[in-house]
Every structure is written in C-alpha cells, then in structure tokens.
Design an enzyme around this catalytic site. Structure first.
Site, PDB file in Angstrom:
ATOM      1  N   ASP A  72     -79.096 102.294  -3.904  1.00  0.00           N
ATOM      2  CA  ASP A  72     -77.840 103.033  -3.813  1.00  0.00           C
ATOM      3  C   ASP A  72     -76.779 102.157  -4.466  1.00  0.00           C
ATOM      4  OD1 ASP A  72     -75.413 104.171  -3.147  1.00  0.00           O
ATOM      5  OD2 ASP A  72     -75.932 104.549  -1.055  1.00  0.00           O
ATOM      6  N   VAL A  73     -76.283 102.559  -5.631  1.00  0.00           N
ATOM      7  CA  VAL A  73     -75.393 101.677  -6.397  1.00  0.00           C
ATOM      8  C   VAL A  73     -74.070 101.431  -5.692  1.00  0.00           C
ATOM      9  CG1 VAL A  73     -76.433 102.291  -8.617  1.00  0.00           C
ATOM     10  CG2 VAL A  73     -74.415 103.560  -7.785  1.00  0.00           C
ATOM     11  N   TYR A 168     -63.642 113.092 -10.212  1.00  0.00           N
ATOM     12  CA  TYR A 168     -64.540 112.772 -11.326  1.00  0.00           C
ATOM     13  C   TYR A 168     -63.746 112.266 -12.533  1.00  0.00           C
ATOM     14  CZ  TYR A 168     -68.229 113.377 -14.821  1.00  0.00           C
ATOM     15  OH  TYR A 168     -69.147 113.163 -15.820  1.00  0.00           O
ATOM     16  N   LYS A 172     -63.890 108.479 -14.269  1.00  0.00           N
ATOM     17  CA  LYS A 172     -64.377 108.297 -15.630  1.00  0.00           C
ATOM     18  C   LYS A 172     -63.317 107.638 -16.508  1.00  0.00           C
ATOM     19  CE  LYS A 172     -68.564 109.682 -15.087  1.00  0.00           C
ATOM     20  NZ  LYS A 172     -69.688 108.712 -15.197  1.00  0.00           N
TER      21      LYS A 172
END
Length: 263
Positions: A72-73, A168, A172
């Site tokens: 799990d990053v 999101y 990004k």
C-alpha cells in the site's frame, strides 16, 4: 508484506548484470501493461500493489523474472519494506515507475466532497508517490554505480481539470512539482526524473469514458480511449534512455479526446 521471487542477485558490480525496475499499481491497467513492456525488453520487474492475486496474474504473464510485493503506497511501513526487499534481493534499483493512483469519487461538487475522500486521494496519489520516490532515491544515491531513473505518472488533469475533480486534479498538479524537485535534487547523483501525463488510456479506471462523462459545459459525452500498450511503449522509451538524457514531460492521449480546448 508477502513476496514471491524469481531472478538472480547481481551483486552490485560496476555494470548492472540486470536492470531492475519497480512498478507501483502493477496489478492492472497501465501498471500491468508497463510491466509487460519492461519485461519483454529484458528488465527484471518488481511488482508493487495492494492485491496479491492481481500481482500474481501480472507476474504470470511476464516474459522474464519478477518479484511481486504486496504494497500500500500510502503506508510508509509498506514502502520501506518494498525497497528493503529490492535492496536485499537485487542490491540496486535502476527504475521506479510511480504509477499507483486513484481518481476518488467522481461527480462530487467541491463543497460536498467528504474530507475522508479528499484524504484518500492525497494519501495515494501524492504521499504515495513521494514515499516511493524517496525510497528509490535512497537506493539510487547509495548504490554503485550511482544513479537511476524515476518516472511519475501524472495526468492531463495536471494541465486541465475535469468538472468536480478537485482532489484528483490537485494531486496531479502536485505530482508535477514533485517531478521538478526530484529532477533538480537528483542531478548530483545521476538520478533522472520525468513525468508521463496520460489521457484516456483504456482501463478499468476509464471504462466510464465509453458511456459518457460530464463535460465543462454540463453535457454528458462519450470520449475516445487509446490502448494502454501505447502508454507502455512510451514509458519503455523513457526508461531506456541513457541517464545523460531525460524526457522531462511527455503527454500521451487519445488523439480526439476533449483535452486541447477543454473548459
């Protein structure tokens, strides 16, 4: 953390006996396609992802050796264990493709987005990318020969947002800042860092594009998609450049998707 390995330890000589890559989000979509492209070109691939069964499916389809590692990053302990496994098994790292990410809930106005939903996107897309880049940087800085490459998965949303995508889009944009900082800080150690911004690659995450997604004018419209293999070929090209050369930013998208001029 569970690991299943194949491949040989290279002993960390002056010229790597193997080229070692870590791919996060390796269990599906873009991550799986990139693993296939790298493996087909002779890379040994470390597959990182949350679902062991999906990682096993990716590994089974590869042409060469692979090391699946449940990760799990967003969990620093998992990320530390991932790069410890790379160091112990192979003694070096040549490439990190920082790919794991989530879009979060779609179609939720900014004033209605729950904090928990915001935090989940930030933890995965931004904190996860940072933690993995940090782990890769540590290995690449200390190994012999020194150096390596980090490729971050951005998005066309790093340039132009979609409606109701604040979490999101914000993460990004932040990944772009991470890419630039890593590029600068990696210079003394021959660590190159680039970013690929992808638009509408066909995957489970983009399946809704075919049936229709909201546009800036409020309309619902189906959007064209492209094959993930086109993304994988681009990542492979970036990965195989000598460290004296770097693709800083690449944008790969479905040709006729509403991106140029969207908004």
């Amino acid at each position: 953390m569970n690991t299943v390995a194949s491949g040989n330890d290279n002993g960390g000589g002056s010229v790597p006996a193997e080229r070692i890559a870590v791919v996060t989000g390796a269990g599906s979509g873009i991550g799986r396609a990139v693993c296939g492209a790298l493996s087909g070109a002779g890379w040994t691939v470390v597959l990182a992802g949350r679902k062991p069964a999906a990682l096993a499916e990716t590994a089974a389809a590869l042409a060469g050796p692979a090391l699946p590692v449940r990760t799990d990053v967003s969990d620093p302990r998992d990320v530390d264990a991932l790069f410890a496994a790379v160091r112990e098994r192979y003694g070096r790292l040549d490439l990190l493709f920082n790919n794991a990410g989530t879009t979060g809930p779609g179609g939720v106005p900014v004033d209605e987005l729950p904090y928990a939903a915001w935090q989940k996107v930030v933890n995965t897309n931004l904190t996860g990318s940072f933690l993995c880049a940090q782990g890769a940087f540590r290995l690449m800085k200390a190994q012999a020969p020194v150096g390596g490459r980090i490729i971050n998965n951005g998005s066309v949303s790093a340039h132009a947002p979609r409606p109701d995508s604040v979490a999101y889009t914000a993460t990004k944009h932040a990944v772009t800042g991470l890419t630039k900082s890593l590029s600068l800080d990696g210079r003394p150690y021959r660590i190159a860092c680039g970013q690929i911004d992808i638009g509408n690659a066909a995957s489970d995450m983009t399946e809704r594009m075919r049936s229709g997604v909201p546009q800036a004018n409020g309309e619902l419209m189906a959007e064209p998609v492209m094959d993930v293999a086109d993304v994988a070929r681009t990542v492979l090209h970036m990965a195989e450049l000598p460290l004296e050369a770097n693709v800083q930013f690449a944008t790969v998208l479905a040709t006729t998707m509403p991106y140029i001029g969207r908004g």
